[in-house]
Design a protein around this motif. Structure first.
Motif, mmCIF file in Angstrom:
data_model
loop_
_atom_site.group_PDB
_atom_site.id
_atom_site.type_symbol
_atom_site.label_atom_id
_atom_site.label_comp_id
_atom_site.label_asym_id
_atom_site.label_seq_id
_atom_site.Cartn_x
_atom_site.Cartn_y
_atom_site.Cartn_z
ATOM 1 N N ALA A 145 0.838 -1.209 0.000
ATOM 2 C CA ALA A 145 0.000 0.000 0.000
ATOM 3 C C ALA A 145 0.869 1.255 0.000
ATOM 4 O O ALA A 145 0.561 2.247 -0.674
ATOM 5 C CB ALA A 145 -0.920 -0.025 1.219
ATOM 6 N N LEU A 146 1.966 1.221 0.760
ATOM 7 C CA LEU A 146 2.885 2.361 0.786
ATOM 8 C C LEU A 146 3.517 2.580 -0.580
ATOM 9 O O LEU A 146 3.631 3.712 -1.066
ATOM 10 C CB LEU A 146 3.972 2.124 1.844
ATOM 11 C CG LEU A 146 5.049 3.191 1.959
ATOM 12 C CD1 LEU A 146 4.457 4.505 2.428
ATOM 13 C CD2 LEU A 146 6.155 2.739 2.928
ATOM 14 N N GLY A 147 3.918 1.471 -1.211
ATOM 15 C CA GLY A 147 4.546 1.565 -2.529
ATOM 16 C C GLY A 147 3.641 2.187 -3.572
ATOM 17 O O GLY A 147 4.111 2.864 -4.492
ATOM 18 N N VAL B 216 9.701 -6.629 -1.030
ATOM 19 C CA VAL B 216 8.956 -7.053 -2.226
ATOM 20 C C VAL B 216 7.593 -6.373 -2.273
ATOM 21 O O VAL B 216 7.115 -5.984 -3.346
ATOM 22 C CB VAL B 216 8.841 -8.594 -2.297
ATOM 23 C CG1 VAL B 216 7.882 -9.143 -1.260
ATOM 24 C CG2 VAL B 216 8.392 -9.021 -3.678
ATOM 25 N N GLY B 217 6.973 -6.177 -1.095
ATOM 26 C CA GLY B 217 5.695 -5.475 -1.071
ATOM 27 C C GLY B 217 5.823 -4.048 -1.585
ATOM 28 O O GLY B 217 4.990 -3.567 -2.369
ATOM 29 N N LEU B 218 6.899 -3.379 -1.156
ATOM 30 C CA LEU B 218 7.116 -1.992 -1.577
ATOM 31 C C LEU B 218 7.283 -1.889 -3.091
ATOM 32 O O LEU B 218 6.638 -1.068 -3.760
ATOM 33 C CB LEU B 218 8.361 -1.459 -0.876
ATOM 34 C CG LEU B 218 8.568 0.045 -0.907
ATOM 35 C CD1 LEU B 218 7.543 0.720 -0.019
ATOM 36 C CD2 LEU B 218 9.974 0.395 -0.430
ATOM 37 N N GLY C 250 -6.116 1.360 -6.517
ATOM 38 C CA GLY C 250 -5.045 0.923 -5.614
ATOM 39 C C GLY C 250 -5.470 -0.245 -4.750
ATOM 40 O O GLY C 250 -4.701 -1.181 -4.512
ATOM 41 N N LEU C 251 -6.708 -0.188 -4.289
ATOM 42 C CA LEU C 251 -7.238 -1.291 -3.473
ATOM 43 C C LEU C 251 -7.249 -2.582 -4.286
ATOM 44 O O LEU C 251 -6.901 -3.665 -3.783
ATOM 45 C CB LEU C 251 -8.653 -0.942 -3.016
ATOM 46 C CG LEU C 251 -9.276 -1.803 -1.941
ATOM 47 C CD1 LEU C 251 -8.458 -1.725 -0.670
ATOM 48 C CD2 LEU C 251 -10.698 -1.336 -1.660
ATOM 49 N N GLY C 252 -7.644 -2.469 -5.544
ATOM 50 C CA GLY C 252 -7.624 -3.636 -6.420
ATOM 51 C C GLY C 252 -6.224 -4.195 -6.568
ATOM 52 O O GLY C 252 -6.011 -5.415 -6.552
ATOM 53 N N SER C 253 -5.233 -3.305 -6.689
ATOM 54 C CA SER C 253 -3.838 -3.763 -6.815
ATOM 55 C C SER C 253 -3.394 -4.510 -5.567
ATOM 56 O O SER C 253 -2.718 -5.538 -5.658
ATOM 57 C CB SER C 253 -2.907 -2.571 -7.046
ATOM 58 O OG SER C 253 -3.193 -1.949 -8.279
ATOM 59 N N SER D 238 -1.892 -9.722 -3.259
ATOM 60 C CA SER D 238 -2.034 -10.599 -2.089
ATOM 61 C C SER D 238 -2.672 -11.927 -2.446
ATOM 62 O O SER D 238 -2.298 -12.974 -1.897
ATOM 63 C CB SER D 238 -2.883 -9.917 -1.015
ATOM 64 O OG SER D 238 -2.399 -8.637 -0.739
ATOM 65 N N ALA D 239 -3.639 -11.881 -3.359
ATOM 66 C CA ALA D 239 -4.400 -13.094 -3.672
ATOM 67 C C ALA D 239 -3.501 -14.230 -4.143
ATOM 68 O O ALA D 239 -3.657 -15.382 -3.745
ATOM 69 C CB ALA D 239 -5.460 -12.780 -4.730
ATOM 70 N N ILE D 240 -2.529 -13.893 -5.006
ATOM 71 C CA ILE D 240 -1.680 -14.949 -5.554
ATOM 72 C C ILE D 240 -0.885 -15.651 -4.449
ATOM 73 O O ILE D 240 -0.611 -16.848 -4.526
ATOM 74 C CB ILE D 240 -0.740 -14.386 -6.645
ATOM 75 C CG1 ILE D 240 -0.021 -15.523 -7.368
ATOM 76 C CG2 ILE D 240 0.249 -13.394 -6.057
ATOM 77 C CD1 ILE D 240 0.796 -15.080 -8.556
#
Lengths: 198, 198
Positions: free
Chosen positions: B72-74, B119-121, B141-144, B149-151
């Motif tokens: 989310a920060l990224g 990796v999240g960033l 962004g929420l969709g991203s 996360s889903a994978i």
């Protein structure tokens, strides 16, 4: 068949039928084109095929943990060699290295050589660089790079698995003879590529 | 038999379903959801990270509490004017994740948290939505965030679940080999990213 089973079967079939979509059988472009190009690249050269099958064969012959260490080491080091090829870093005697890989790996199987695991991993790794360099240098400009790279790595792995599958015959006495004969045939082919006969 | 023939004919009939999103603005959510999967580097990094988590999912899944906020920060970094090119770092992460999977090496807990943050960033940066109305940007962004996360749930949790069901020796070997393929593909893509333009 009981009535509820046939009802379930019919319902399942209808559900599957609604999931189907038209097949667009163009394979030469985009992601599918790159994937197919990558998949076919390692298998269009017999000199590559025999060496990669020999890696799986030798791994199956050596048993655990070589049976998975060698198919893990080969693609990793091959990719490194591929990177050198892509970056146009010169590597001498690439074709000789590829021919020699078939010869030596085939002989290792034919003579049932069982060196320490680190020795076999080093031998496989050294030859993987030559194979990777050849593939990387031949990377087509137009291919989708991700799907090409993925196809090329997967095809290599599948060739190893084919060798492992054949190598499992070694658990039987006749099978062991067949595997060693296969190694001999690979060595002969490797010699042919090395001397330019093939 | 006639029922099966009917089902086989029905398979040929379906057409594309053109699904309109249920609510206004939800198209942006789905665009954000799929955006991470349009980048090869992101796919490899997420797959590699999922494989790492699958090694001990019950213990490692809490790293998602670091991963999701980092993503989310990224998403916001490009909007703050920070120019970051995420592909090469993501490919480097994928290489390391693949090697960690292939070697089945267990790192200290801090290393996993750090990896999750990094990796999240970068995945967040890679998936950052284009500038636009604030509401639409947030939805995309929420969709991203959901997409990246889903994978992990599917790969990490799915493989962990399969491991309890498939008690065969080849299963962990197959996971190791998948890790080596991730690394090999990442190496090739990194070389393609870095090669001089001809």
């Amino acid at each position: 068949m009981p009535k509820r089973h046939s009802t379930l079967a019919a319902a399942s079939t209808l559900l599957v039928a609604t999931l189907a979509a038209p097949a667009f059988a163009h394979t030469g472009v985009g992601i599918t084109g790159g994937l197919l190009s990558g998949l076919e690249h390692p298998i269009t050269g017999l000199d590559h095929v025999i060496a990669m099958v020999a890696v799986g064969l030798w791994g199956a012959f050596l048993g655990r943990p070589a049976i998975w260490i060698l198919p893990v080491v080969f693609p990793l080091v091959m990719a490194f060699g591929g990177a050198l090829g892509v970056l146009a870093v010169p590597l001498p005697y690439v074709e000789a290295g590829i021919g020699l890989s078939g010869l030596l790996l085939g002989l290792a199987v034919a003579f049932a050589a069982k060196p320490p695991i680190y020795v076999s991993a080093i031998i496989v790794g050294v030859f993987a660089i030559f194979h990777g360099h050849a593939h990387g240098a031949e990377l087509p400009e137009a291919a989708n790079p991700f799907s090409y790279a993925l196809g090329f790595v997967v095809a290599t792995g599948l060739l190893h698995i084919a060798g492992i599958a054949f190598g499992y015959l070694a658990r039987w006495p006749l099978g062991k003879m067949a595997v060693r004969a296969g190694g001999g045939a690979i060595a002969l082919a490797g010699l042919g590529f090395l001397t330019g006969v093939l | 038999m006639r029922l099966w023939l009917l089902a086989a004919c029905l398979v040929a009939l379906p057409e594309h379903a053109f699904a309109h999103a249920a609510g206004p603005g939800m198209e942006g959510f789905f665009i954000g959801l799929w955006h991470p999967y349009t980048s090869a580097a992101a796919i490899l990094a997420m797959t590699g990270w999922g494989l790492v988590l699958s090694a001990d999912y019950a213990r490692l899944q809490h790293n998602l509490l670091v991963y999701i906020p980092a993503c989310a920060l990224g998403l916001f970094l490009p909007a703050l004017g920070m120019v970051v090119l995420p592909d090469v770092p993501l490919l480097a992460f994928a290489m390391l994740a693949g090697i960690a999977t292939a070697t089945a090496y267990r790192f200290p807990a801090t290393a996993y948290r750090l990896a999750a943050a990094i990796v999240g960033l970068f995945l967040g940066v890679q998936s950052a939505p284009d500038s636009g109305p604030l509401g639409a940007t947030i939805v995309t962004g929420l969709g991203s965030v959901v997409g990246v996360s889903a994978i992990l749930f599917y790969i990490g949790g799915g493989l962990d679940w399969l491991r309890t069901r498939i008690e065969r020796q080849w299963f962990p070997v197959a996971v190791r080999i998948a890790g080596s393929w991730i690394t090999a593909t990442s190496i090739l893509l990194a070389a393609l990213e870095l090669r001089p333009i001809r």
